[in-house]
Design a protein around this motif. Structure first.
Motif, short mmCIF file in Angstrom:
data_model
loop_
_atom_site.label_atom_id
_atom_site.label_comp_id
_atom_site.label_asym_id
_atom_site.label_seq_id
_atom_site.Cartn_x
_atom_site.Cartn_y
_atom_site.Cartn_z
N SER A 264 -17.52 -19.03 -6.98
CA SER A 264 -16.31 -18.62 -7.69
C SER A 264 -15.09 -18.98 -6.86
CB SER A 264 -16.32 -17.10 -7.96
OG SER A 264 -16.19 -16.38 -6.75
N THR A 265 -13.98 -19.17 -7.54
CA THR A 265 -12.73 -19.46 -6.85
C THR A 265 -12.39 -18.34 -5.89
OG1 THR A 265 -11.93 -20.70 -8.78
CG2 THR A 265 -10.28 -20.01 -7.17
N GLN A 266 -12.64 -17.13 -6.31
CA GLN A 266 -12.38 -15.96 -5.47
C GLN A 266 -13.10 -16.08 -4.13
OE1 GLN A 266 -14.39 -12.44 -6.73
NE2 GLN A 266 -12.80 -11.06 -5.99
N GLU A 267 -14.37 -16.51 -4.16
CA GLU A 267 -15.12 -16.68 -2.92
C GLU A 267 -14.53 -17.79 -2.06
OE1 GLU A 267 -19.60 -16.54 -3.16
OE2 GLU A 267 -19.09 -16.83 -5.26
N SER B 175 -4.74 -18.61 -0.33
CA SER B 175 -4.40 -17.22 -0.03
C SER B 175 -2.96 -17.05 0.43
CB SER B 175 -5.34 -16.66 1.05
OG SER B 175 -5.19 -17.37 2.27
N ARG C 164 -9.89 -24.53 -7.65
CA ARG C 164 -10.75 -24.29 -8.80
C ARG C 164 -11.38 -25.60 -9.30
NH1 ARG C 164 -7.13 -21.95 -11.40
NH2 ARG C 164 -7.55 -19.86 -10.60
N CYS D 54 -10.20 -6.77 -0.69
CA CYS D 54 -11.00 -5.98 -1.61
C CYS D 54 -10.89 -4.47 -1.35
CB CYS D 54 -12.48 -6.39 -1.52
SG CYS D 54 -13.25 -6.05 0.08
N PRO E 228 -15.81 -10.83 -1.84
CA PRO E 228 -16.26 -12.22 -1.82
C PRO E 228 -16.58 -12.73 -0.42
CG PRO E 228 -13.91 -12.09 -2.27
CD PRO E 228 -14.44 -10.70 -2.33
N ALA F 194 -17.77 -12.49 -10.45
CA ALA F 194 -17.00 -12.22 -9.24
C ALA F 194 -17.70 -11.19 -8.37
CB ALA F 194 -15.61 -11.73 -9.62
N LYS G 136 -4.30 -23.08 -5.83
CA LYS G 136 -5.51 -22.48 -6.41
C LYS G 136 -6.09 -23.32 -7.54
CE LYS G 136 -5.32 -17.55 -5.32
NZ LYS G 136 -5.21 -16.19 -5.87
#
Length: 801
Positions: free
Chosen positions: A427-430, A439, A449, A505, A468, A464, A445
């Motif tokens: 995932s992009t989040q990871e 970040s 992606r 998180c 992550p 998600a 981003k």
């Protein structure tokens, strides 16, 4: 300690520590931060000034990261002297530290011109979070602001001030904005764009003095005219901090002189970042910092890296203006593709040897990564227009592995792809959490992606993770909380490491612990957002809004009188009727919040939180001739039973007395609609950027059954949705049939309602009562006697309390 000492807690110091730890996890490593806070992201200061982020969110790593990576970080540790021959560092408090090697990352100070009046109150620099606080506080009441300097930071400061509602003028000495990065054509388009953003610009204007008695009141210009201003921001450049290095005997010119290994003139010393001078150049941008830090880490750990210099690449971070400038603005040959109507300008520059030397992209920045890499490698270019066209159509697949994707954190395509392959990131989040790409300012981003999709062969992203960095799901973490009966975020992070790498998180972990423990947990404010720490919604200017609970949108003359009295007594800048049938008091200072709450004498409306917000109602059967159900009574009772509970995301509800839907129940998270003989319950509706009619969950015969069904759905959502997942996203993801299978089953509904009742009983119905017993003495305090709009104590200092 006798190892590596890093002096300076900015991006450079943090980057050196991270790069050293990548190469050697055991060498003793200490980081001295002069400021009383952990390293933060200076790149995002414009977002802080604009109110788009908070000081705590600027923090590069959570405090746990330093313990996990064995970095001895010391806050408020100013260095008084360095004895390089003996390897001894003396701190301002007299303490000493021994070291084998020292890396100076002391950064820079804002360059202030030697003008009369430069020290008047109201004259500020734009270089640190404290500057943003002071600028925003002053802008609240200023009639006119002036920014001296039309470079990158000056324009970002000007746009931030304009966004706070203060008229602002940029005064620039030369004939065009950003003259080091832009040519005349691009600068002219940028000038028009800034004026459309309510930023006036005066070019070829020299300031002779700043005037005023008790505070600044204007600028005396070189032509003898006076430009009124009660807020002046100076942004004309930087001055490397070299005093410590000079006193230690190091070679210093404009900056600390270093060689290609980033080594200074003493064998123990290195320098990185804005304090370093390499081949006669001092870099004032963030991307070179990461490149220098990587080489310094190699030098410190026995490697043989060489820094050959960096390409100057600037990106303007102003909403509504897309601008990237790379390398030289002019050269031996140039090609320009411009469209005045669409305000786009794309230029490629080559040198006399036909090698890529620079690029300017305004309005259309597609392919800037490819052009940056071409310039960095000085690639030969035969067809300038062809390369410019190729860049506009370039995809992630077209970029070489060495292409820099994230300028804020110095991450190239090869690092991102390597991490995706080696760690199986889905995932992009990871990817953002592991590589740090995206970040910072977040503009890369989309490319991150795209790279992920490319590596996954076009497959969709994986669900998600709540954390992550450690690839931990909500289900896994919830099971751990239950199994070990963990009662706080600190206990959870200690048990499994969640939240210890980037800390992003932690608010999600805070919700998870409270939900699993049915509100019988130990609250830790350092894990919450700023809004939840002070129970009010932070605004773009750093002030706060206060929304008292008005159940069902029904109030009384007495409550209205109190609201009016508070608004007048505290000079509230705006009193607004909200879409949820409540009253919002906007522009309240943080330190005034407890007094405002006390004088209102009304409970919190939780308008700031990921929680149950409002239950909107129509007048129902009381007055409306079309009413089929008592919307007022049902709405007030539903809100009373739901209020005070935190949820994965905000929950907005409505009760409407007939299908005419005056309360807009069909597009709420939870909506009750009265019909002949009962109620219909709709869930997962939305009326924001994407409008969605809610799904019909069920039809029931009486008021109590409708309320119980709504509460059962709410509890199911609380237990099963991902953090920050709205009901409409969750319902679409799991399917309305799956939701019905749980909440309409009598036995499972009874279990949901039982757990709901336990959580509700333990929840805090009115956090505004903390006005009488604050969590800590400075919970509602400003940083100092000067009004400061953002929280003065970051996550680390709150944790220390």
């Amino acid at each position: 300690m006798s190892g590596i000492l890093v002096v300076g807690g900015g991006i450079a110091g943090q980057s050196v520590c991270e790069r050293v730890r990548e190469r050697d996890p055991r060498v003793p490593l200490a980081l001295l931060c002069k400021e009383p806070e952990l390293p933060y992201d200076r790149v995002a200061l414009s977002h802080l000034l604009a109110g788009e982020t908070t000081r705590a969110e600027l923090q590069l790593r959570p405090h746990e990261w330093y313990a996990d990576h064995d970095v001895d970080v010391r806050l408020g540790a100013a260095v008084a002297a360095l004895d390089l021959d003996d390897g001894v560092c003396t701190l301002a408090d007299g303490a000493t530290l021994a070291f084998e090697r020292v890396v100076l990352c002391t950064g820079s100070d804002p360059l202030l011109p030697p003008l009369s009046g430069i020290d008047l109150p109201g004259v500020l620099a734009f270089r640190a979070p404290g500057d943003c606080d002071a600028i925003a506080a002053r802008a609240r009441t200023a009639r006119q602001a002036v920014v001296i300097g039309g470079g990158l930071l000056g324009l970002e400061a000007a746009r931030g001030i304009a966004g706070l509602g203060c008229p602002v003028t940029v005064v620039h000495l030369v004939e065009r904005l950003m003259e080091r990065q832009l040519d005349d054509g691009a600068a002219a388009l940028l000038l028009d764009a800034m004026r459309e953003l309510d930023v006036e610009v005066r070019l070829e204007t020299q300031t002779a003095a700043l005037v005023g008695e008790e505070a600044v009141s204007g600028l005396l210009l070189a032509d003898g005219s006076l430009l009124p201003a009660d807020l002046v921001v100076v942004s004309i450049g930087i001055r490397p901090q070299v005093a410590l290095a000079r006193d230690a005997g190091l070679a210093v010119e404009r900056g600390i002189v270093v060689d290609d290994a980033m080594a200074a003139s003493h064998p123990r010393a290195l320098a990185v970042g804005e304090c370093a001078q390499h081949r006669g150049v001092v870099y004032g941008l963030v991307a070179p910092i990461h490149e220098q830090a990587a080489v310094a880490a190699q030098t410190l750990t026995g490697g043989a890296g060489a820094y050959a210099g960096s390409v100057h690449a600037a990106k303007l971070k102003v909403m509504g203006v897309d601008l990237v400038a790379v390398g030289d603005a002019s050269g031996a040959r140039e090609v320009v593709a411009a469209d005045a109507a669409s305000r786009t300008y794309r230029k490629l520059v080559v040198d006399a040897d036909r090698r890529a030397a620079g690029a300017i992209l305004l309005g259309d920045t597609r392919g800037h990564e490819l052009l940056l890499e071409q310039v960095r490698r000085r690639e030969s270019v035969e067809d300038l227009l062809g390369l410019l066209a190729q860049a506009s159509e370039a995809s992630a697949a077209d970029l070489p592995d060495t292409a820099q994707v994230c300028n804020c954190n110095g991450v190239c395509k090869g690092e991102i792809v390597g991490a995706i392959r080696a760690q199986g990131l889905g995932s992009t989040q990871e990817v953002v959490a592991v590589t740090r790409a995206g970040s910072g300012c977040g503009s890369c981003k989309g490319l991150v992606r795209e790279l992920l999709a490319l590596e996954r062969g076009g497959a969709g992203e994986e669900p998600a993770y709540l954390c992550p960095c450690r690839k931990q799901t909500r289900e896994q973490l919830a099971a751990l909380v239950r199994e070990r009966e963990l009662e706080s975020v600190s206990e959870l992070t200690a048990a499994c490491g969640a939240g210890r790498e980037c800390g992003a998180c932690k608010p999600g972990l805070a919700y998870l612990v409270s939900q699993v423990q049915e509100s019988r947990h130990r609250e830790e404010r350092h894990a919450r957002f700023i809004n939840d720490r002070v129970h009010a919604n932070i605004q773009s200017d750093g002030s706060f809004s206060v929304v008292p609970r008005i159940r069902g949108g029904v109030t009384t003359p007495d409550e209205l009188r109190r609201i009016a009295d508070v608004a007048e007594r505290h000079d509230v800048r705006m009193v607004k009727i909200t879409g949820g049938q409540r009253i919002d008091l906007l522009g309240i200072r943080k330190e005034a919040l407890p007094r405002v709450w006390e004088e209102l004498g009304m409970p919190s409306g939780h308008a700031y939180a990921k929680a149950v917000r409002t239950v909107k109602t129509c007048v129902g059967t009381d007055f409306c001739r079309f009413g089929l159900g008592d919307a007022i009574a049902v709405g007030i009772e539903l809100e009373r039973r739901m209020e005070g509970l935190y949820t994965p995301h905000k929950v907005k509800s409505a009760v409407t007395g007939c299908p005419r839907n005056c309360a807009e129940a069909y597009v709420k998270d939870i909506g009750l609609v009265a019909i002949e003989g009962g109620w219909e319950l709709y869930v997962g509706g939305a009326a924001g950027a994407n409008v969605r009619r809610g799904d019909l969950l069920d039809t029931v015969a009486d008021d109590e059954a409708a309320i119980r069904l709504a509460l059962a759905f709410l509890q199911h959502y609380r237990e099963q949705a991902e953090y920050l997942e709205r009901t409409y996203t969750w319902v679409e993801r799991v399917g309305i049939e799956a939701v019905r299978a749980v909440v309409l089953d009598p036995a499972r509904q009874a279990e949901l309602l039982e757990r709901y009742a336990i959580a509700k009983a333990a929840a805090d119905p009115d956090p505004w009562l903390e006005r009488r017993s604050p969590v800590h003495p400075k919970q509602f305090a400003e940083l100092d006697s000067e009004p400061q709009p953002l929280t003065p104590i970051d996550v680390v200092l709150e944790a220390a309390r």
